[in-house]
Write a protein that holds these residues in place. Structure first.
Motif, PDB file in Angstrom:
ATOM      1  N   TRP A 101      31.761 -24.386 -70.012  1.00 49.07           N
ATOM      2  CA  TRP A 101      31.002 -24.961 -68.905  1.00 49.07           C
ATOM      3  C   TRP A 101      31.498 -26.375 -68.633  1.00 49.07           C
ATOM      4  O   TRP A 101      31.638 -27.193 -69.539  1.00 49.07           O
ATOM      5  CB  TRP A 101      29.525 -24.987 -69.244  1.00 49.07           C
ATOM      6  CG  TRP A 101      28.666 -25.801 -68.312  1.00 49.07           C
ATOM      7  CD1 TRP A 101      28.070 -27.005 -68.568  1.00 49.07           C
ATOM      8  CD2 TRP A 101      28.315 -25.445 -66.976  1.00 49.07           C
ATOM      9  NE1 TRP A 101      27.369 -27.443 -67.483  1.00 49.07           N
ATOM     10  CE2 TRP A 101      27.498 -26.492 -66.487  1.00 49.07           C
ATOM     11  CE3 TRP A 101      28.592 -24.357 -66.150  1.00 49.07           C
ATOM     12  CZ2 TRP A 101      26.950 -26.492 -65.201  1.00 49.07           C
ATOM     13  CZ3 TRP A 101      28.062 -24.359 -64.864  1.00 49.07           C
ATOM     14  CH2 TRP A 101      27.250 -25.413 -64.413  1.00 49.07           C
ATOM     15  N   SER A 107      29.770 -28.763 -61.059  1.00 46.53           N
ATOM     16  CA  SER A 107      29.529 -27.815 -62.150  1.00 46.53           C
ATOM     17  C   SER A 107      30.228 -26.478 -61.875  1.00 46.53           C
ATOM     18  O   SER A 107      30.134 -25.924 -60.769  1.00 46.53           O
ATOM     19  CB  SER A 107      28.032 -27.614 -62.355  1.00 46.53           C
ATOM     20  OG  SER A 107      27.442 -27.117 -61.168  1.00 46.53           O
ATOM     21  N   HIS A 108      30.904 -25.970 -62.892  1.00 49.82           N
ATOM     22  CA  HIS A 108      31.618 -24.699 -62.768  1.00 49.82           C
ATOM     23  C   HIS A 108      31.993 -24.207 -64.165  1.00 49.82           C
ATOM     24  O   HIS A 108      31.851 -24.944 -65.168  1.00 49.82           O
ATOM     25  CB  HIS A 108      32.883 -24.856 -61.909  1.00 49.82           C
ATOM     26  CG  HIS A 108      33.913 -25.769 -62.507  1.00 49.82           C
ATOM     27  ND1 HIS A 108      33.797 -27.154 -62.466  1.00 49.82           N
ATOM     28  CD2 HIS A 108      35.077 -25.506 -63.164  1.00 49.82           C
ATOM     29  CE1 HIS A 108      34.835 -27.705 -63.066  1.00 49.82           C
ATOM     30  NE2 HIS A 108      35.622 -26.724 -63.504  1.00 49.82           N
ATOM     31  N   ASN A 164      32.755 -20.495 -59.817  1.00 53.52           N
ATOM     32  CA  ASN A 164      31.427 -20.946 -59.417  1.00 53.52           C
ATOM     33  C   ASN A 164      30.586 -19.683 -59.302  1.00 53.52           C
ATOM     34  O   ASN A 164      30.845 -18.833 -58.442  1.00 53.52           O
ATOM     35  CB  ASN A 164      31.478 -21.694 -58.082  1.00 53.52           C
ATOM     36  CG  ASN A 164      30.127 -22.293 -57.696  1.00 53.52           C
ATOM     37  OD1 ASN A 164      29.090 -21.911 -58.240  1.00 53.52           O
ATOM     38  ND2 ASN A 164      30.144 -23.212 -56.745  1.00 53.52           N
ATOM     39  N   THR A 167      26.867 -19.431 -55.237  1.00 49.00           N
ATOM     40  CA  THR A 167      27.195 -20.231 -54.051  1.00 49.00           C
ATOM     41  C   THR A 167      26.090 -20.160 -52.999  1.00 49.00           C
ATOM     42  O   THR A 167      26.274 -20.628 -51.872  1.00 49.00           O
ATOM     43  CB  THR A 167      28.517 -19.735 -53.439  1.00 49.00           C
ATOM     44  OG1 THR A 167      28.381 -18.363 -53.055  1.00 49.00           O
ATOM     45  CG2 THR A 167      29.667 -19.880 -54.428  1.00 49.00           C
ATOM     46  N   ARG A 219      35.447 -24.729 -54.814  1.00 50.75           N
ATOM     47  CA  ARG A 219      34.663 -25.212 -53.690  1.00 50.75           C
ATOM     48  C   ARG A 219      34.757 -24.202 -52.556  1.00 50.75           C
ATOM     49  O   ARG A 219      35.804 -23.570 -52.364  1.00 50.75           O
ATOM     50  CB  ARG A 219      35.187 -26.570 -53.172  1.00 50.75           C
ATOM     51  CG  ARG A 219      35.129 -27.701 -54.187  1.00 50.75           C
ATOM     52  CD  ARG A 219      35.666 -28.970 -53.548  1.00 50.75           C
ATOM     53  NE  ARG A 219      35.562 -30.135 -54.426  1.00 50.75           N
ATOM     54  CZ  ARG A 219      36.513 -30.500 -55.290  1.00 50.75           C
ATOM     55  NH1 ARG A 219      37.635 -29.775 -55.398  1.00 50.75           N
ATOM     56  NH2 ARG A 219      36.341 -31.583 -56.022  1.00 50.75           N
TER      57      ARG A 219
END
Length: 221
Positions: A101, A107-108, A164, A167, A219
């Motif tokens: 993590w 955060s991803h 991620n 989303t 992203r």
């Protein structure tokens, strides 16, 4: 009476003469077949047991040897051809994966791939196949960030990808404790890796592989 005797005597003499002539003809006729056979036998023996016999197997052996040599060379060439290009592609079972993590800058989850001991291979598919569970809604969509093609993995070298898991806004999604990772969608041996926690997953995304960690922060573009 005398005439009959004379006639009979003449017939006997003629018969004796014929027999004598036949005997003479038989004695003085063509060569005995047995003699002819004896004369031909040495020639046949010479043909089959002389130098000719030694030359024939030698020629056959040479042909067999050349054939075997050609087959080996052809096989070797084919094997070499399979290794042309930049090398062996990484299958999922060639690699060890870890997932950690990462809180910053966004955060991803960070996926790290490393070749197993003794293996050298290339990640020639730029984006990993990542999914949560078996449903289509758990498949991570590629966002195209980062990426090097191909990436060589051997020894201590590693490749990174970022995930991620959520989303969307709100409370939607499902919780998962493991993620399924493969080097390609059709890889027959995907790896199931334990996550450091049990996140809620909803419309996940994944970046390309890269050797630079700052290129794989996922992203939505």
């Amino acid at each position: 009476m005398r005439s009959r005797l004379a006639t009979r005597s003449a017939r006997l003499v003629l018969a004796a003469a014929v027999v004598t002539a036949l005997a003479a003809t038989t004695a003085c006729g063509p060569e005995d077949p047995s003699e002819t056979g004896s004369s031909a036998a040495p020639s046949a023996a010479s043909s089959s047991t002389g130098d000719g016999k030694g030359e024939t197997p030698s020629s056959d052996s040479a042909s067999a040897s050349e054939s075997t040599s050609a087959g080996t060379s052809k096989s070797g060439g084919s094997t070499s051809g399979d290794k042309s290009g930049y090398g062996q592609s990484c299958g999922t079972n060639d690699l060890d994966f870890t997932v950690t993590w990462e809180a910053q800058p966004i955060s991803h989850y960070l996926v790290t791939a490393k070749a197993k001991s003794g293996i050298t291979c290339y990640l020639d598919v730029n984006t990993p196949s990542v999914s949560f569970g078996s449903g289509a809604d758990g498949v991570a969509s590629p966002v195209g960030q980062g990426g090097e093609d191909p990436i060589k993995l051997s020894g201590s070298s590693v490749a990174y990808a970022g995930i991620n898991v959520k989303t969307t806004e709100g409370e939607g999604g499902k919780q998962f404790e493991n993620v399924i990772i493969a080097t390609s969608e059709d890889d027959p041996n995907p790896a199931e890796v334990e996550l450091p926690d049990a996140p809620t997953v909803d419309k996940p995304i994944v970046t390309n592989w890269s050797t630079k960690r700052d290129e794989i922060i996922p992203r939505i573009v």
